[in-house]
Every structure is written in structure tokens, then in C-alpha cells.
Design an enzyme around this catalytic site. Structure first.
Site, mmCIF file in Angstrom:
data_model
loop_
_atom_site.group_PDB
_atom_site.id
_atom_site.type_symbol
_atom_site.label_atom_id
_atom_site.label_comp_id
_atom_site.label_asym_id
_atom_site.label_seq_id
_atom_site.Cartn_x
_atom_site.Cartn_y
_atom_site.Cartn_z
ATOM 1 N N ASP A 100 2.593 -2.873 -7.033
ATOM 2 C CA ASP A 100 2.111 -3.109 -5.669
ATOM 3 C C ASP A 100 1.554 -4.521 -5.493
ATOM 4 O O ASP A 100 1.791 -5.179 -4.467
ATOM 5 C CB ASP A 100 1.073 -2.061 -5.260
ATOM 6 C CG ASP A 100 -0.091 -1.945 -6.234
ATOM 7 O OD1 ASP A 100 -0.183 -2.760 -7.175
ATOM 8 O OD2 ASP A 100 -0.915 -1.023 -6.058
ATOM 9 N N ASP A 157 -6.709 4.535 -7.545
ATOM 10 C CA ASP A 157 -7.016 4.701 -8.971
ATOM 11 C C ASP A 157 -8.188 5.659 -9.167
ATOM 12 O O ASP A 157 -8.190 6.477 -10.095
ATOM 13 C CB ASP A 157 -7.360 3.354 -9.598
ATOM 14 C CG ASP A 157 -6.151 2.439 -9.734
ATOM 15 O OD1 ASP A 157 -5.017 2.954 -9.696
ATOM 16 O OD2 ASP A 157 -6.338 1.214 -9.865
ATOM 17 N N ASP A 193 -5.844 -0.082 -3.586
ATOM 18 C CA ASP A 193 -5.341 0.093 -4.950
ATOM 19 C C ASP A 193 -6.373 0.780 -5.832
ATOM 20 O O ASP A 193 -6.102 1.812 -6.468
ATOM 21 C CB ASP A 193 -4.974 -1.274 -5.528
ATOM 22 C CG ASP A 193 -4.265 -1.174 -6.872
ATOM 23 O OD1 ASP A 193 -4.595 -0.266 -7.658
ATOM 24 O OD2 ASP A 193 -3.395 -2.012 -7.153
ATOM 25 N N HIS A 194 -7.585 0.232 -5.873
ATOM 26 C CA HIS A 194 -8.603 0.796 -6.746
ATOM 27 C C HIS A 194 -9.138 2.121 -6.198
ATOM 28 O O HIS A 194 -9.624 2.958 -6.977
ATOM 29 C CB HIS A 194 -9.728 -0.208 -6.946
ATOM 30 C CG HIS A 194 -9.297 -1.430 -7.692
ATOM 31 N ND1 HIS A 194 -8.725 -1.364 -8.951
ATOM 32 C CD2 HIS A 194 -9.322 -2.748 -7.370
ATOM 33 C CE1 HIS A 194 -8.426 -2.587 -9.360
ATOM 34 N NE2 HIS A 194 -8.771 -3.447 -8.417
ATOM 35 N N ASN A 237 0.823 -1.218 0.000
ATOM 36 C CA ASN A 237 0.000 0.000 0.000
ATOM 37 C C ASN A 237 0.853 1.264 0.000
ATOM 38 O O ASN A 237 0.415 2.310 -0.487
ATOM 39 C CB ASN A 237 -0.941 0.010 1.209
ATOM 40 C CG ASN A 237 -2.033 -1.034 1.084
ATOM 41 O OD1 ASN A 237 -2.364 -1.469 -0.012
ATOM 42 N ND2 ASN A 237 -2.584 -1.449 2.204
ATOM 43 N N ARG A 294 2.441 -10.223 -3.388
ATOM 44 C CA ARG A 294 2.681 -11.655 -3.527
ATOM 45 C C ARG A 294 4.095 -12.028 -3.059
ATOM 46 O O ARG A 294 4.303 -13.093 -2.473
ATOM 47 C CB ARG A 294 2.463 -12.079 -4.979
ATOM 48 C CG ARG A 294 0.979 -12.048 -5.384
ATOM 49 C CD ARG A 294 0.761 -12.581 -6.779
ATOM 50 N NE ARG A 294 1.200 -11.632 -7.809
ATOM 51 C CZ ARG A 294 0.449 -10.643 -8.272
ATOM 52 N NH1 ARG A 294 -0.769 -10.445 -7.794
ATOM 53 N NH2 ARG A 294 0.910 -9.835 -9.221
ATOM 54 N N ASP A 329 1.407 1.300 -9.654
ATOM 55 C CA ASP A 329 0.084 0.680 -9.652
ATOM 56 C C ASP A 329 0.159 -0.785 -10.058
ATOM 57 O O ASP A 329 -0.685 -1.600 -9.642
ATOM 58 C CB ASP A 329 -0.844 1.443 -10.605
ATOM 59 C CG ASP A 329 -2.292 0.997 -10.502
ATOM 60 O OD1 ASP A 329 -2.761 0.744 -9.377
ATOM 61 O OD2 ASP A 329 -2.958 0.894 -11.544
#
Length: 405
Positions: A108, A130, A126-127, A58, A113, A105
Site C-alpha cells: 500500500d 494493523d 495502515d496502522h 487504502n 508513492r 500491508d
């Protein structure tokens, strides 16, 4: 959970039952872009390997947004009229900032992972970022092409919100983020960066040239085509891409998903009504001869304001998707947009008294900005705290960092 119970006393409901649905979370996406799958993924993997394993995903997402805010700050300093021209390096910095945002973007998730820290919060964060970037990225593109506070500039500034909303609505119903063979997050970013580089080389005034001043126009085409401005052609192409490609595919994918589950399709079309209403409200607000938003160059302030308001719309949908809650039709943060056409379009026409020009409208917009930013940030903090508390994670740190190999 204490945080969850605390939140139910707030304006938003994210109680323990809602949070418990996070256990069903499974991220799903389809990206058919050739450039993403066969070129950029190697670049993104290489950048991800440069990230220290203690760095939370994040934080990487947030760093990307900081590049965009740096671009917006440069606009305020060097080209506040969104026309310019500014110094050449400014447009190169726009391209660099947007590219770095895109890189972060995409990195991340790979960092999540690598560090075994993937979570529903990552998708929401994330979104959500965005969503905040939609109007800001469009604003940077407007400044890059020297469109100014014009209807064309306003459209380019806001059109990403339309695309993002329908993609989020599609994801809510299909449970999959779908990116086509040519999509905004990949090809759209590349095109935007190339346009910014062109502006750095030739100046933004190149976009105001007629088509026949740039390329050869065959004689069999109507003479009027020769005098189309390059910027007008760009706006037309963007509009066609949204209305005739992106929007129909979003609707079709939702239709297919509903049919597979033997669910009615037409009722879900009502879910888009509030956002369509807001979009039409903006058109009437900006188009009113009694409004100073465009004439007095307040498009930057409007973009910053709607960044938070729109971010609130889509993050509510994403949160509802993650927690398996009903689709959120309304948000209080859009109310000022619904009201604005009555104040700045209907009222002056009906009563013939223009009371709302100038200082009142500016004060209204500033008030909306402070309300939207404060409300969004406070709501985001509450939701993030609730999810972190429930999942036992941190937002900006990794509780158990993976040891370096």
C-alpha cells in the site's frame, strides 16, 4: 472546516487547530531486517507494479484485512473450538491469508508513492488496520496450533497487542517507526506462515507432542525438558521475545529520544499505565474460577471484541502523533475490561455469591462487542471524513489518478 467543527461536537476532539498540524507530517521508518531489505522488497515492488494506478492505497490495505476476516470466518465454521483438527487445506489457507495480508500491508505504501497519493491518512489507516489485525492474527495462530481456549491460546491471541502498543508508544515519542533486524511484521509473519504450513502437512496435533518425540534431546539436559510440549516451548519463546527483546528496546528508544530533546523520561512511563492495567485486568478476568470465557470457549468472541477496543487505543495514539496532540491516556472503549475483574473476580470472592456465571458473562461480552465495534467504526468514519475534508483527498479513491505510462 465544517467536518472538523462537526467532530468537536462528538466525543473526540479533532478541531481545525489539530488538523492544521498535519502539514508538519513526514513519514519516517527504519527497517533493519535483512529479509525485508534484500529479499522481500523485490517481491513487494513486483506486486505493486501489478496494481492499477487508479487503485487507492487504502483499498489495498483494506483488501489485506479482508483476507484475515476470511480466515476468522473459516475458524468459526471449521474449528470453532480452536483445537480441530480441521482439513489440511484450512491451515494452508491460514498461511495464504496471513501472507496476503502482509503483502498488501507492504504494497500500500509503494502504491501511494506510485500514485503520488501519500498522506497522513495513509499512515493512520495502515496502522489502524494493523491494530485491528493484532488479536485476529493471534487467534489464527492459536487455531493453527490447536491451542484452544486455554491460557496459552489466550496469550498467543493477545500478545501481539502488547507488541503493537509499545511500538506505537515508541513511534509517538521518537517520530519514527523502528523495525529491528528480526521483527514481527517480517520474520514474525514468515514464522507464523511456516507454522501454519506445518499444521497443514502434519495436523495441529504435532504441536502437542513432547519435544523428545520431535527431535533428539541430549541426555545431559534435565529429563523434564524431554517432556516439554512443542507448543509450550513456542509460547515460552514468544514471551521471551516480547518481554526481553521488544519491550526493552521500545523503552530504550523512547529514553534516547527524550534525552536528545532534553526532556524528562520517567513521566512518560505513566502513559503506559492504563494499558498495563487493562492487560492485568484481562489476566484476572480470564484467571478467575468464576469466569467462563475460556472454559466455555468464548475466546473467539473476545478476540473480535478486543480487536476493535485495542484498535481504538492505538489509533488514538497514532492520531495524536500525526496532529501533534498530547498523548491520549484513556479511552472509554477499555472501560468494560477495567470493570470485568470486579464483576467476575472480586465480587464473587468478597460476597461469596456467584451471580455472574454463564449467561450474564456471555451477554456482557456480546454487549461489549456491539459497543466496541459500533463505537470504533463511527469514530473512524468521523476522523477519516475530517482528515479527507481538510486535506482535500478521498479515502478510497484517488482524485487525480496518475495516467498509465
Amino acid at each position: 472546516m465544517p467536518i472538523g467543527m462537526k467532530l468537536t461536537k462528538k466525543a473526540e476532539l479533532i478541531d481545525n487547530d489539530s488538523l492544521s498540524n498535519l502539514r508538519f507530517y513526514k513519514y519516517s521508518s527504519i527497517d533493519k531486517s535483512f529479509i525485508s531489505n534484500h529479499i522481500l522488497r523485490y517481491y513487494w515492488n513486483a506486486v505493486a507494479e501489478l496494481m492499477p494506478l487508479w487503485l487507492a492505497p487504502n483499498v489495498i490495505t483494506l483488501i489485506g484485512l479482508i483476507f484475515i476476516y476470511a480466515n476468522v470466518l473459516c475458524i468459526l465454521i471449521f474449528v470453532p473450538d480452536l483445537v480441530g483438527p480441521g482439513p489440511s487445506w484450512l491451515y494452508y489457507s491460514f498461511a495464504a491469508g496471513l501472507w496476503m495480508y502482509s503483502t498488501m500491508d507492504n504494497v500500500d505504501g509503494k502504491q501511494a508513492r506510485r500514485t503520488s497519493s501519500s498522506s497522513p491518512l495513509g499512515e493512520l489507516f495502515d496502522h489502524g488496520i494493523d491494530s485491528l489485525n493484532c488479536t485476529l492474527g493471534g487467534l489464527i495462530e492459536t487455531a493453527c496450533m490447536g491451542l484452544g481456549s486455554t491460557p496459552s491460546g489466550a496469550f498467543i491471541t493477545m500478545v501481539s497487542c502488547l507488541a503493537m502498543f509499545f511500538s506505537t508508544w515508541e513511534t509517538y515519542h521518537t517520530h519514527t517507526l523502528y523495525l529491528g533486524y528480526i521483527n514481527g511484521p517480517t520474520e514474525g509473519i514468515i514464522i507464523a506462515c511456516l507454522l501454519m504450513i506445518v499444521s497443514g502437512v502434519f495436523g495441529p496435533q504435532i504441536w502437542q507432542l513432547n519435544l523428545n518425540e520431535i527431535i533428539y534431546v541430549p541426555s545431559f539436559l534435565p529429563e523434564s525438558v524431554q517432556y516439554f510440549r512443542v507448543s509450550d516451548i513456542f509460547v515460552f519463546v514468544v514471551a521471551c521475545a516480547f518481554f526481553f527483546v521488544h519491550l526493552p528496546f521500545c523503552i530504550y528508544n523512547v529514553y534516547q529520544a527524550r534525552m536528545r530533546r532534553n526532556q524528562p523520561f520517567y513521566p512518560v512511563l505513566l502513559e503506559i499505565f492504563p494499558f498495563v492495567w487493562a492487560s492485568i485486568s484481562v489476566v484476572f478476568w480470564f484467571g478467575s474460577e468464576y469466569s467462563d470465557i475460556l472454559y466455555r470457549n468464548h475466546l473467539v468472541l473476545f478476540a473480535l471484541t478486543t480487536s476493535f477496543a485495542f484498535g481504538r487505543v492505538t489509533t488514538k495514539i497514532i492520531l495524536a502523533h500525526l496532529t501533534l496532540q498530547p498523548f491520549p491516556y484513556w479511552t472509554i472503549m477499555m472501560v468494560p475490561i477495567y470493570v470485568a475483574p470486579f464483576l467476575f473476580y472480586v465480587f464473587p470472592r468478597v460476597f461469596g455469591i456467584n451471580l455472574f456465571l454463564g449467561k450474564f458473562e456471555v451477554a456482557y461480552l456480546w454487549g461489549y462487542f456491539f459497543f466496541a465495534s459500533a463505537y470504533f467504526l463511527s469514530w473512524a468514519r468521523i476522523v477519516i471524513d475530517a482528515i479527507c475534508d481538510y486535506l482535500g483527498i478521498n479515502c478510497f479513491t484517488i482524485k487525480n489518478p496518475v495516467k498509465s505510462k
